[in-house]
Design a protein around this motif. Structure first.
Motif, PDB file in Angstrom:
ATOM      1  N   ASP A  14     -24.526  41.565  36.598  1.00 16.97           N
ATOM      2  CA  ASP A  14     -23.861  40.583  35.736  1.00 16.97           C
ATOM      3  C   ASP A  14     -23.943  40.994  34.267  1.00 16.97           C
ATOM      4  O   ASP A  14     -22.957  40.895  33.532  1.00 16.97           O
ATOM      5  N   LEU A  15     -25.115  41.473  33.850  1.00 19.35           N
ATOM      6  CA  LEU A  15     -25.296  41.921  32.470  1.00 19.35           C
ATOM      7  C   LEU A  15     -24.356  43.078  32.153  1.00 19.35           C
ATOM      8  O   LEU A  15     -23.681  43.082  31.111  1.00 19.35           O
ATOM      9  N   LEU A  16     -24.282  44.056  33.042  1.00 15.48           N
ATOM     10  CA  LEU A  16     -23.392  45.196  32.841  1.00 15.48           C
ATOM     11  C   LEU A  16     -21.928  44.763  32.823  1.00 15.48           C
ATOM     12  O   LEU A  16     -21.134  45.240  32.008  1.00 15.48           O
ATOM     13  N   ALA A  17     -21.565  43.860  33.721  1.00 16.81           N
ATOM     14  CA  ALA A  17     -20.179  43.389  33.767  1.00 16.81           C
ATOM     15  C   ALA A  17     -19.799  42.682  32.476  1.00 16.81           C
ATOM     16  O   ALA A  17     -18.673  42.816  31.984  1.00 16.81           O
ATOM     17  N   ARG A  18     -20.733  41.930  31.904  1.00 17.21           N
ATOM     18  CA  ARG A  18     -20.456  41.193  30.668  1.00 17.21           C
ATOM     19  C   ARG A  18     -20.392  42.085  29.434  1.00 17.21           C
ATOM     20  O   ARG A  18     -19.604  41.827  28.526  1.00 17.21           O
ATOM     21  N   VAL A 139     -11.094  50.606  27.694  1.00 17.03           N
ATOM     22  CA  VAL A 139     -11.075  49.622  26.605  1.00 17.03           C
ATOM     23  C   VAL A 139      -9.698  48.962  26.518  1.00 17.03           C
ATOM     24  O   VAL A 139      -9.590  47.744  26.341  1.00 17.03           O
ATOM     25  N   ALA A 140      -8.635  49.750  26.664  1.00 14.14           N
ATOM     26  CA  ALA A 140      -7.276  49.198  26.619  1.00 14.14           C
ATOM     27  C   ALA A 140      -7.045  48.230  27.774  1.00 14.14           C
ATOM     28  O   ALA A 140      -6.439  47.166  27.586  1.00 14.14           O
ATOM     29  N   ALA A 141      -7.521  48.579  28.963  1.00  8.07           N
ATOM     30  CA  ALA A 141      -7.358  47.680  30.105  1.00  8.07           C
ATOM     31  C   ALA A 141      -8.009  46.333  29.821  1.00  8.07           C
ATOM     32  O   ALA A 141      -7.420  45.276  30.071  1.00  8.07           O
ATOM     33  N   ARG A 142      -9.212  46.359  29.257  1.00  9.74           N
ATOM     34  CA  ARG A 142      -9.905  45.104  28.911  1.00  9.74           C
ATOM     35  C   ARG A 142      -9.125  44.350  27.841  1.00  9.74           C
ATOM     36  O   ARG A 142      -8.934  43.142  27.937  1.00  9.74           O
ATOM     37  N   ALA A 143      -8.644  45.044  26.817  1.00 11.75           N
ATOM     38  CA  ALA A 143      -7.913  44.385  25.729  1.00 11.75           C
ATOM     39  C   ALA A 143      -6.627  43.734  26.230  1.00 11.75           C
ATOM     40  O   ALA A 143      -6.167  42.740  25.668  1.00 11.75           O
ATOM     41  N   LEU A 144      -6.074  44.288  27.291  1.00 11.64           N
ATOM     42  CA  LEU A 144      -4.839  43.742  27.858  1.00 11.64           C
ATOM     43  C   LEU A 144      -5.102  42.693  28.943  1.00 11.64           C
ATOM     44  O   LEU A 144      -4.167  42.214  29.571  1.00 11.64           O
ATOM     45  N   GLY A 145      -6.373  42.355  29.152  1.00 17.33           N
ATOM     46  CA  GLY A 145      -6.688  41.256  30.055  1.00 17.33           C
ATOM     47  C   GLY A 145      -7.413  41.603  31.338  1.00 17.33           C
ATOM     48  O   GLY A 145      -7.779  40.708  32.094  1.00 17.33           O
ATOM     49  N   ALA A 146      -7.631  42.872  31.631  1.00 16.76           N
ATOM     50  CA  ALA A 146      -8.345  43.240  32.858  1.00 16.76           C
ATOM     51  C   ALA A 146      -9.800  42.797  32.750  1.00 16.76           C
ATOM     52  O   ALA A 146     -10.379  42.785  31.672  1.00 16.76           O
ATOM     53  N   ARG A 147     -10.368  42.439  33.862  1.00 10.70           N
ATOM     54  CA  ARG A 147     -11.768  42.021  33.898  1.00 10.70           C
ATOM     55  C   ARG A 147     -12.484  42.709  35.051  1.00 10.70           C
ATOM     56  O   ARG A 147     -11.884  42.962  36.099  1.00 10.70           O
ATOM     57  N   LEU A 148     -13.769  42.960  34.856  1.00 10.55           N
ATOM     58  CA  LEU A 148     -14.586  43.449  35.956  1.00 10.55           C
ATOM     59  C   LEU A 148     -14.755  42.312  36.953  1.00 10.55           C
ATOM     60  O   LEU A 148     -14.929  41.158  36.564  1.00 10.55           O
TER      61      LEU A 148
END
Length: 157
Positions: A14-18, A139-148
């Motif tokens: 959970d820590l790593l995912a966050r 980083v781009a995937a996260r910025a565009l809304g992707a989540r672990l």
């Protein structure tokens, strides 16, 4: 695995995912800011000649020498600042995407110069940029809304 070990593994997961992608974003930003800042000081960057040569080739001679290196320095510093702060992040990622064309193009433009058998220092410099490109994609995937997505618990498997 014991119940305590399973609980500890879940907490770590959970820590790593966050936080891991934010840590990757800031780390990538520090790399870009550091390498970009070096280019403001003539002779400080080991990639200075390669940058000038690459931008000269990509711009068909319109941007050459010191101007090419300064353009790269400004772009890399901007990318670094946006990645570190998270402000204007999507704009910084667009600049990063455009910069990656320039960063990776020596592999096509000057391959035999970079890898005349064993990799030159410039060849190694460009090869490590493959990892930076991959980090930029995450980083781009996260910025565009992707989540672990957390792994399924044992009860749902």
């Amino acid at each position: 695995m014991t119940t305590v070990a399973i609980a500890a593994q879940r907490r770590l997961t959970d820590l790593l995912a966050r936080h891991s992608i934010d840590i990757l974003r800031v780390s990538l930003g520090l790399v870009f800011l550091g390498f970009g800042a070096l280019k403001f000081f003539p002779g400080a960057s080991p990639a200075e000649a390669l940058v000038a040569r690459t931008i000269d080739a990509l711009s068909f001679g319109l941007v050459t020498g010191t101007n090419a290196v300064l353009l790269c320095a400004v772009a890399e510093c901007f990318i670094g600042i946006t990645l570190i702060t998270g402000r204007l992040l999507k704009t910084g990622l667009v600049v990063l995407a455009a910069s990656l064309v320039g960063i990776m193009s020596p592999l096509l433009l000057f391959f035999t110069d970079l890898f005349p058998g064993t990799p030159t220092i410039e060849g190694q410099y460009v090869a490590k940029d493959i990892v930076l490109a991959a980090a930029g994609l995450v980083v781009a995937a996260r910025a565009l809304g992707a989540r672990l997505v957390p792994p399924p618990t044992r009860a749902t498997v």
